[in-house]
Scaffold this motif. Structure first.
Motif, PDB file in Angstrom:
ATOM      1  N   MET A   1       0.844  -1.171   0.000  1.00 13.67           N
ATOM      2  CA  MET A   1       0.000   0.000   0.000  1.00 13.67           C
ATOM      3  C   MET A   1       0.885   1.229   0.000  1.00 13.67           C
ATOM      4  O   MET A   1       1.900   1.281   0.670  1.00 13.67           O
ATOM      5  N   THR A   2       0.483   2.197  -0.760  1.00 18.11           N
ATOM      6  CA  THR A   2       1.181   3.481  -0.790  1.00 18.11           C
ATOM      7  C   THR A   2       0.144   4.596  -0.802  1.00 18.11           C
ATOM      8  O   THR A   2      -1.001   4.394  -1.203  1.00 18.11           O
ATOM      9  N   VAL A   3       0.562   5.766  -0.359  1.00 17.28           N
ATOM     10  CA  VAL A   3      -0.300   6.941  -0.368  1.00 17.28           C
ATOM     11  C   VAL A   3       0.396   8.019  -1.191  1.00 17.28           C
ATOM     12  O   VAL A   3       1.591   8.269  -1.015  1.00 17.28           O
ATOM     13  N   HIS A   4      -0.351   8.611  -2.104  1.00 14.42           N
ATOM     14  CA  HIS A   4       0.181   9.681  -2.944  1.00 14.42           C
ATOM     15  C   HIS A   4      -0.672  10.930  -2.761  1.00 14.42           C
ATOM     16  O   HIS A   4      -1.874  10.835  -2.528  1.00 14.42           O
ATOM     17  N   THR A   5      -0.049  12.085  -2.893  1.00 13.07           N
ATOM     18  CA  THR A   5      -0.789  13.345  -2.873  1.00 13.07           C
ATOM     19  C   THR A   5      -0.628  14.022  -4.227  1.00 13.07           C
ATOM     20  O   THR A   5       0.437  13.994  -4.831  1.00 13.07           O
ATOM     21  N   THR A   6      -1.714  14.626  -4.686  1.00 14.99           N
ATOM     22  CA  THR A   6      -1.721  15.355  -5.944  1.00 14.99           C
ATOM     23  C   THR A   6      -2.376  16.705  -5.681  1.00 14.99           C
ATOM     24  O   THR A   6      -3.475  16.753  -5.117  1.00 14.99           O
ATOM     25  N   PRO A   7      -1.709  17.794  -6.057  1.00 17.65           N
ATOM     26  CA  PRO A   7      -2.331  19.112  -5.867  1.00 17.65           C
ATOM     27  C   PRO A   7      -3.656  19.202  -6.613  1.00 17.65           C
ATOM     28  O   PRO A   7      -3.821  18.663  -7.702  1.00 17.65           O
ATOM     29  N   HIS A   8      -4.608  19.886  -5.984  1.00 18.05           N
ATOM     30  CA  HIS A   8      -5.928  20.096  -6.589  1.00 18.05           C
ATOM     31  C   HIS A   8      -6.035  21.560  -6.990  1.00 18.05           C
ATOM     32  O   HIS A   8      -5.498  22.432  -6.307  1.00 18.05           O
ATOM     33  N   PRO A   9      -6.731  21.873  -8.074  1.00 21.72           N
ATOM     34  CA  PRO A   9      -6.846  23.264  -8.533  1.00 21.72           C
ATOM     35  C   PRO A   9      -7.412  24.229  -7.491  1.00 21.72           C
ATOM     36  O   PRO A   9      -7.128  25.420  -7.528  1.00 21.72           O
ATOM     37  N   ASP A  10      -8.200  23.719  -6.523  1.00 18.87           N
ATOM     38  CA  ASP A  10      -8.782  24.624  -5.526  1.00 18.87           C
ATOM     39  C   ASP A  10      -7.819  24.923  -4.372  1.00 18.87           C
ATOM     40  O   ASP A  10      -8.179  25.592  -3.418  1.00 18.87           O
ATOM     41  N   GLY A  11      -6.581  24.445  -4.458  1.00 17.06           N
ATOM     42  CA  GLY A  11      -5.595  24.690  -3.408  1.00 17.06           C
ATOM     43  C   GLY A  11      -5.455  23.533  -2.444  1.00 17.06           C
ATOM     44  O   GLY A  11      -4.523  23.497  -1.644  1.00 17.06           O
ATOM     45  N   LEU A  19      -3.706   0.132  -3.195  1.00 16.86           N
ATOM     46  CA  LEU A  19      -3.619  -1.200  -2.616  1.00 16.86           C
ATOM     47  C   LEU A  19      -3.113  -2.172  -3.670  1.00 16.86           C
ATOM     48  O   LEU A  19      -3.499  -2.079  -4.838  1.00 16.86           O
ATOM     49  N   THR A  20      -2.288  -3.112  -3.253  1.00 14.84           N
ATOM     50  CA  THR A  20      -1.833  -4.153  -4.173  1.00 14.84           C
ATOM     51  C   THR A  20      -2.981  -5.119  -4.435  1.00 14.84           C
ATOM     52  O   THR A  20      -3.986  -5.129  -3.706  1.00 14.84           O
ATOM     53  N   ALA A  21      -2.826  -5.959  -5.444  1.00 14.92           N
ATOM     54  CA  ALA A  21      -3.843  -6.961  -5.757  1.00 14.92           C
ATOM     55  C   ALA A  21      -4.048  -7.906  -4.573  1.00 14.92           C
ATOM     56  O   ALA A  21      -5.185  -8.282  -4.261  1.00 14.92           O
ATOM     57  N   VAL A  22      -2.982  -8.258  -3.894  1.00 19.78           N
ATOM     58  CA  VAL A  22      -3.083  -9.150  -2.731  1.00 19.78           C
ATOM     59  C   VAL A  22      -3.875  -8.470  -1.612  1.00 19.78           C
ATOM     60  O   VAL A  22      -4.726  -9.092  -0.968  1.00 19.78           O
ATOM     61  N   GLU A  23      -3.621  -7.176  -1.386  1.00 20.99           N
ATOM     62  CA  GLU A  23      -4.351  -6.436  -0.357  1.00 20.99           C
ATOM     63  C   GLU A  23      -5.838  -6.326  -0.697  1.00 20.99           C
ATOM     64  O   GLU A  23      -6.691  -6.517   0.172  1.00 20.99           O
ATOM     65  N   VAL A  24      -6.155  -6.046  -1.954  1.00 19.77           N
ATOM     66  CA  VAL A  24      -7.557  -5.952  -2.369  1.00 19.77           C
ATOM     67  C   VAL A  24      -8.238  -7.304  -2.199  1.00 19.77           C
ATOM     68  O   VAL A  24      -9.379  -7.384  -1.724  1.00 19.77           O
ATOM     69  N   ASP A  25      -7.535  -8.376  -2.561  1.00 16.81           N
ATOM     70  CA  ASP A  25      -8.096  -9.711  -2.414  1.00 16.81           C
ATOM     71  C   ASP A  25      -8.362 -10.034  -0.940  1.00 16.81           C
ATOM     72  O   ASP A  25      -9.391 -10.606  -0.593  1.00 16.81           O
ATOM     73  N   ALA A  26      -7.442  -9.649  -0.068  1.00 13.46           N
ATOM     74  CA  ALA A  26      -7.587  -9.947   1.359  1.00 13.46           C
ATOM     75  C   ALA A  26      -8.655  -9.087   2.029  1.00 13.46           C
ATOM     76  O   ALA A  26      -9.405  -9.566   2.882  1.00 13.46           O
TER      77      ALA A  26
END
Length: 144
Positions: A1-11, A19-26
């Motif tokens: 699992m990883t967390v990413h941040t992406t700037p949004h136009p509203d600030g 989630l990996t395929a294994v995590e989604v399956d579990a």
């Protein structure tokens, strides 16, 4: 699992949990989405409490007691029991896998005596108590 941040136009930012395929399956996609919704409520509640204003309305008006209804409901009824179940199942499994009290204390960032007390509390109230068993069992069992 990883967390990413992406700037949004509203600030603001968009947080993406991958989630990996294994995590989604579990976990299951529906369960993961539900937990993400409760976590979203927790983050929204944190912003509302820190600013004293409704963080997702155009007028950013001062908060009222009724604005915290969803925060209290989602955290008390949904998120806290599940997180507690994951924690308790992890502590129990840690012990089963030979984890020491010193290791547990380091993980909990607390004194060994506190870690020992937590383990003993799980032994006393553990899966025998229905409300505790429900969420600990939920955490440790693959859902279909």
């Amino acid at each position: 699992m990883t967390v990413h941040t992406t700037p949004h136009p509203d600030g603001g930012v968009e947080l993406t949990i991958r989630l990996t395929a294994v995590e989604v399956d579990a976990i299951g996609l529906a369960e993961a989405e539900g937990l993400a919704e409760y976590l979203d409520t927790a983050l929204w509640g944190l912003a509302v409490l820190r600013t004293g204003r409704t963080a997702r309305t155009p007028d950013l008006r001062p908060i009222e007691a009724r604005d915290l209804h969803a925060v209290i409901r989602d955290l008390h009824k949904h998120l806290a029991p599940r997180v507690g179940g994951v924690r308790d199942a992890a502590i129990r499994r840690h012990r089963e896998l030979g984890g020491s009290t010193a290791d547990l204390a380091a993980a909990m960032d607390t004194a060994r005596s506190t870690a020992q007390d937590r383990r003993e509390a799980l032994d006393r109230t553990g899966p025998r108590r229905a409300d505790v068993a429900r969420w600990e069992t939920w955490a440790a069992t693959r859902q279909n």
